[in-house]
Design a protein around this motif. Structure first.
Motif, PDB file in Angstrom:
ATOM      1  N   HIS A  10      50.821  50.628  48.445  1.00  0.00           N
ATOM      2  CA  HIS A  10      49.890  49.914  47.945  1.00  0.00           C
ATOM      3  C   HIS A  10      48.877  50.449  46.761  1.00  0.00           C
ATOM      4  CE1 HIS A  10      49.611  48.186  52.329  1.00  0.00           C
ATOM      5  NE2 HIS A  10      49.284  47.048  51.307  1.00  0.00           N
ATOM      6  N   ARG A  11      49.059  51.769  46.642  1.00  0.00           N
ATOM      7  CA  ARG A  11      48.541  52.285  45.443  1.00  0.00           C
ATOM      8  C   ARG A  11      49.105  51.959  44.248  1.00  0.00           C
ATOM      9  NH1 ARG A  11      47.643  58.634  47.400  1.00  0.00           N
ATOM     10  NH2 ARG A  11      46.268  58.309  49.397  1.00  0.00           N
ATOM     11  N   LEU A  12      48.427  51.223  43.433  1.00  0.00           N
ATOM     12  CA  LEU A  12      48.945  50.756  42.082  1.00  0.00           C
ATOM     13  C   LEU A  12      49.107  51.458  41.226  1.00  0.00           C
ATOM     14  CD1 LEU A  12      47.174  47.131  42.607  1.00  0.00           C
ATOM     15  CD2 LEU A  12      49.430  47.744  43.078  1.00  0.00           C
TER      16      LEU A  12
ATOM     17  N   ARG B 110      52.584  42.959  32.259  1.00  0.00           N
ATOM     18  CA  ARG B 110      51.481  42.744  31.489  1.00  0.00           C
ATOM     19  C   ARG B 110      51.407  41.674  30.259  1.00  0.00           C
ATOM     20  NH1 ARG B 110      50.258  48.101  32.742  1.00  0.00           N
ATOM     21  NH2 ARG B 110      51.776  49.113  31.191  1.00  0.00           N
ATOM     22  N   GLY B 111      52.592  42.000  29.527  1.00  0.00           N
ATOM     23  CA  GLY B 111      52.888  41.296  28.356  1.00  0.00           C
ATOM     24  C   GLY B 111      52.973  39.563  28.753  1.00  0.00           C
ATOM     25  N   GLN B 112      53.680  39.513  29.949  1.00  0.00           N
ATOM     26  CA  GLN B 112      53.847  37.844  30.447  1.00  0.00           C
ATOM     27  C   GLN B 112      52.379  37.331  30.833  1.00  0.00           C
ATOM     28  OE1 GLN B 112      56.755  38.444  33.552  1.00  0.00           O
ATOM     29  NE2 GLN B 112      58.322  38.823  31.880  1.00  0.00           N
ATOM     30  N   LEU B 113      51.541  38.051  31.349  1.00  0.00           N
ATOM     31  CA  LEU B 113      50.415  37.623  32.002  1.00  0.00           C
ATOM     32  C   LEU B 113      49.045  37.733  31.054  1.00  0.00           C
ATOM     33  CD1 LEU B 113      50.448  38.831  35.642  1.00  0.00           C
ATOM     34  CD2 LEU B 113      50.735  36.864  34.696  1.00  0.00           C
ATOM     35  N   PHE B 114      49.062  38.694  30.260  1.00  0.00           N
ATOM     36  CA  PHE B 114      47.955  38.865  29.490  1.00  0.00           C
ATOM     37  C   PHE B 114      48.303  38.754  27.954  1.00  0.00           C
ATOM     38  CE2 PHE B 114      46.877  41.207  33.308  1.00  0.00           C
ATOM     39  CZ  PHE B 114      45.992  40.346  33.869  1.00  0.00           C
TER      40      PHE B 114
ATOM     41  N   GLU C  74      47.262  46.979  37.985  1.00  0.00           N
ATOM     42  CA  GLU C  74      46.262  46.442  39.256  1.00  0.00           C
ATOM     43  C   GLU C  74      45.746  44.967  38.717  1.00  0.00           C
ATOM     44  OE1 GLU C  74      43.054  48.753  40.254  1.00  0.00           O
ATOM     45  OE2 GLU C  74      42.117  47.369  41.641  1.00  0.00           O
ATOM     46  N   ASP C  75      45.431  44.817  37.324  1.00  0.00           N
ATOM     47  CA  ASP C  75      45.083  43.696  36.864  1.00  0.00           C
ATOM     48  C   ASP C  75      46.216  42.440  37.057  1.00  0.00           C
ATOM     49  OD1 ASP C  75      42.635  44.588  35.731  1.00  0.00           O
ATOM     50  OD2 ASP C  75      43.678  45.299  34.086  1.00  0.00           O
ATOM     51  N   VAL C  76      47.587  43.151  36.749  1.00  0.00           N
ATOM     52  CA  VAL C  76      48.543  42.273  37.053  1.00  0.00           C
ATOM     53  C   VAL C  76      48.748  41.786  38.610  1.00  0.00           C
ATOM     54  CG1 VAL C  76      51.337  41.961  36.739  1.00  0.00           C
ATOM     55  CG2 VAL C  76      49.809  43.218  34.986  1.00  0.00           C
TER      56      VAL C  76
ATOM     57  N   VAL D 166      48.440  37.829  42.687  1.00  0.00           N
ATOM     58  CA  VAL D 166      48.165  37.587  44.134  1.00  0.00           C
ATOM     59  C   VAL D 166      47.052  36.499  44.332  1.00  0.00           C
ATOM     60  CG1 VAL D 166      47.564  38.675  46.311  1.00  0.00           C
ATOM     61  CG2 VAL D 166      49.277  39.793  44.830  1.00  0.00           C
ATOM     62  N   GLU D 167      46.034  36.632  43.555  1.00  0.00           N
ATOM     63  CA  GLU D 167      44.854  35.729  43.844  1.00  0.00           C
ATOM     64  C   GLU D 167      45.451  34.435  43.415  1.00  0.00           C
ATOM     65  OE1 GLU D 167      41.496  37.945  41.879  1.00  0.00           O
ATOM     66  OE2 GLU D 167      41.297  39.070  43.612  1.00  0.00           O
ATOM     67  N   ALA D 168      46.153  34.357  42.369  1.00  0.00           N
ATOM     68  CA  ALA D 168      46.452  32.888  41.776  1.00  0.00           C
ATOM     69  C   ALA D 168      47.575  32.290  42.746  1.00  0.00           C
ATOM     70  CB  ALA D 168      47.150  33.067  40.461  1.00  0.00           C
ATOM     71  N   ASP D 169      48.064  33.117  43.515  1.00  0.00           N
ATOM     72  CA  ASP D 169      49.305  32.472  44.622  1.00  0.00           C
ATOM     73  C   ASP D 169      48.569  31.981  45.536  1.00  0.00           C
ATOM     74  OD1 ASP D 169      52.097  32.238  45.631  1.00  0.00           O
ATOM     75  OD2 ASP D 169      51.571  33.802  46.953  1.00  0.00           O
ATOM     76  N   PRO D 170      49.262  30.566  45.865  1.00  0.00           N
ATOM     77  CA  PRO D 170      48.586  29.599  46.878  1.00  0.00           C
ATOM     78  C   PRO D 170      48.698  30.410  48.333  1.00  0.00           C
ATOM     79  CG  PRO D 170      50.274  28.405  45.554  1.00  0.00           C
ATOM     80  CD  PRO D 170      49.977  29.748  45.157  1.00  0.00           C
ATOM     81  N   GLU D 171      49.947  31.185  48.458  1.00  0.00           N
ATOM     82  CA  GLU D 171      50.133  31.822  49.838  1.00  0.00           C
ATOM     83  C   GLU D 171      49.121  32.906  50.240  1.00  0.00           C
ATOM     84  OE1 GLU D 171      52.495  31.921  52.055  1.00  0.00           O
ATOM     85  OE2 GLU D 171      53.732  30.384  50.932  1.00  0.00           O
ATOM     86  N   ALA D 172      48.238  33.368  49.044  1.00  0.00           N
ATOM     87  CA  ALA D 172      47.149  34.229  49.262  1.00  0.00           C
ATOM     88  C   ALA D 172      46.096  33.861  50.155  1.00  0.00           C
ATOM     89  CB  ALA D 172      46.290  34.646  48.192  1.00  0.00           C
TER      90      ALA D 172
END
Lengths: 307, 278
Positions: free
Chosen positions: A187-189, A216-220, A292-294, A299-305
């Motif tokens: 859990h420790r990112l 990171r490159g893919q997301l931001f 952690e940003d990634v 995770v927050e964008a995932d509907p499963e969350a």
């Protein structure tokens, strides 16, 4: 190699359609929120649980009912709770596992494993009298005992103080140098970022796999963070496509976040534009997105969350 | 049961023995229960007068015989009932199951350490009863009746067979239970039914002879075999870890049979002990 692996308990999916590969000698981070299926995945790859569908090759052996014992001989798993026999001494705990792995020269192997985790002086102590951190180290010594090809470490630094955590990190780095493949659930990112060559983010389904910088490159988009001594009178006249800025947003009193295609090209041009506009530049830096940003983004964008 | 590794079996047995030695409850049960069970035979032996008829002596010795056989049935039951659920409780079961150890090695290693002391204690108590009868009983036929061939044969055969039943049934309950105390109570209760066989002999419903002892011994052996097959089936890695047993349909790809084929596969702890049997 894991291919379309799925595990269901009745109607509930522990994890679904998970595919990834881990190279020999790689430290592979396995991240995800509680209940994402990380431990069940480890148990499945560790042959404790049979998959509902899909396939996997672990330590070069195809995962099947017939190969369970063969795979277990080549791997070791350290669960989050080290699960020691508290009425036995450290030495006796390790003797049991040396016997179960059929190790030749068990005493020498035990001594070496204890030396590696700095526990040699505590060999005769009852495990029940050890602190949580020391028990975790005994668990690590046990995982090292059989000289495994693949090690599954589930939260190995859970409950450890910073010094002990650092020792575990050094140990994992040492394992990588020895060519041991490490499958690290944590859990420790910041730990994953520091130790892992690649990470996978799981939330029942696999959300992403790759090197941290790749994710990171893919997301931001790349960005620059600019701070000036005073708010700019007309920032839209400074942060233009001519200096390589695609988009800008204000941040704080006199700060700006600029979306750029190439920070190394854009930074000098932005600086010159700011100076030309009469601005006093306090700082200009490439924005850094942590793992952690990634993780949070995925995770927050995932509907499963939300389920 | 095939392919047992003696080294792994010995490692499990050594660990069990070390744990037992340091568990006050087990040491207490091993020490106190036999003494309690010895009270009745001692009273019986000393209560038989010098002039009591042979038939009465025979009935009294039969009752003593039954009490002595309760020891190998009851003592290992609660120990065996602790064996799996206890490991699960202290979190040691999962690390144990992640090793190459097979279920037969775990079960036999655990059983050995429970059966040996239980049978040993049963034989010692029987020998003690014979010695007491020989030297101190007022009626000389008590010792003679106790040491008749069929009695010794029955004691020698029934004690280990009853112990094996108790350990097997205790282990099966332990593997399915989530509470140590419930497992121990159920294990003790479940250890008693085979004593009905010995009760038939003890209360002289069936006269004890060599062939009766052998026949009843064979009956207990069959019960033990059937029950131990059940124990092996219960001892499933996935069930022990998750509480449910996997029976699944899988579509296998790389590393297995050709992609796209669908087949039923065995749980890792299923009947194929060679693969992943716990």
């Amino acid at each position: 190699m894991v291919s379309h692996l799925t595990k269901r308990f009745g109607d509930r999916s522990a994890f679904e359609d998970v595919s990834f590969e881990v190279a020999h000698g790689e430290v592979f981070g396995f991240l995800g929120p509680n209940g994402a299926g990380k431990t069940t995945t480890v148990r499945t790859l560790g042959t404790l649980i049979a998959p509902t569908s899909g396939s996997a090759v672990v330590a070069g052996i195809p995962l099947s009912a017939a190969t369970g014992a063969e795979i277990r001989q080549l791997i070791s798993i350290m669960p989050e709770n080290p699960g020691l026999y508290l009425r036995l001494t450290v030495q006796e705990n390790l003797e049991l596992f040396a016997g179960l792995y059929g190790l030749p020269s068990p005493r020498a192997r035990i001594a070496a494993a204890l030396e590696t985790v700095n526990l040699a002086p505590r060999a005769r102590d009852l495990c029940g009298r050890l602190s949580k951190g020391l028990r975790q180290r005994v668990g690590l010594a046990r995982a090292l005992l059989s000289d495994p090809v693949v090690m599954f470490l589930d939260e190995p630094t859970s409950g450890l103080d910073p010094v002990a955590s650092r020792e575990v990190h050094d140990l994992i780095a040492g394992l990588r140098e020895r060519g041991v493949t490490v499958f690290l659930t944590t859990h420790r990112l910041e730990e994953a970022e520091r130790l892992c060559d690649r990470v996978a983010i799981l939330n029942t389904r696999l959300l992403a796999v790759g090197r941290p910088e790749q994710l990171r490159g893919q997301l931001f988009r790349s960005s620059l963070v600019v701070e000036t001594a005073a708010r700019l009178a007309a920032p839209e006249a400074v942060f233009t496509p001519d200096v390589g800025v695609e988009k800008w947003t204000p941040e704080g009193d006199a700060g700006y976040v600029l979306t750029v295609a190439d920070p190394r090209m854009a930074a000098p041009r932005v600086t010159r534009a700011l100076v030309a506009a009469g601005a006093d530049v306090v700082s200009i830096a490439v924005a850094h997105h942590s793992l952690e940003d990634v993780y949070l983004q995925l995770v927050e964008a995932d509907p499963e969350a939300e389920t | 049961m095939m392919g047992l590794d003696v080294g792994r079996l010995a490692a499990v047995a050594r660990k069990e023995a070390r744990e037992y030695r340091r568990t006050p409850f087990i040491i207490g049960a091993m020490a106190v229960l036999p003494l309690i069970f010895m009270i009745n035979p001692v009273i019986t032996i000393f209560a038989i007068g010098a002039t009591v008829k042979a038939a009465t002596v025979s009935r009294a010795v039969g009752a003593t015989f039954l009490v002595l056989l309760v020891v190998p049935a009851v003592i290992p039951a609660s120990i065996a009932a602790y064996s799996v659920v206890g490991e699960r409780d202290q979190g040691t079961l999962e690390p144990l199951l992640t090793t190459p150890v097979r279920r037969g090695e775990i079960l036999i290693g655990k059983a050995l350490v429970a059966v040996v002391p239980a049978v040993g204690i049963a034989y010692i108590l029987f020998a003690l009863a014979v010695i007491l009868a020989h030297f101190f009983a007022a009626n000389p036929t008590v010792a003679a009746t106790l040491t008749e061939g069929p009695h010794i044969l029955a004691q020698a055969l029934f004690a280990p067979l009853l112990a094996l039943w108790s350990i097997g049934v205790g282990t099966a309950i332990s593997a399915r239970s989530s509470d140590v105390r419930v497992a121990q109570q159920l294990g003790t209760l479940a250890s008693l039914p085979p004593l009905a066989v010995t009760a038939l002999v003890s209360f002289q419903v069936v006269p004890l002879g060599v062939w009766t002892a052998v026949g009843f011994g064979l009956g207990l052996l069959v019960l033990d075999i059937v029950m131990w097959r059940g124990v092996m089936a219960t001892f499933d890695r996935e069930r022990l870890i998750t509480g449910s047993r996997a029976v699944k349909t899988t579509r296998v790809g790389p590393g297995g049979p050709p992609a796209g084929t669908v087949r039923r596969i065995q749980a890792f702890g299923g009947a194929d002990d060679g693969g992943g049997g716990a």
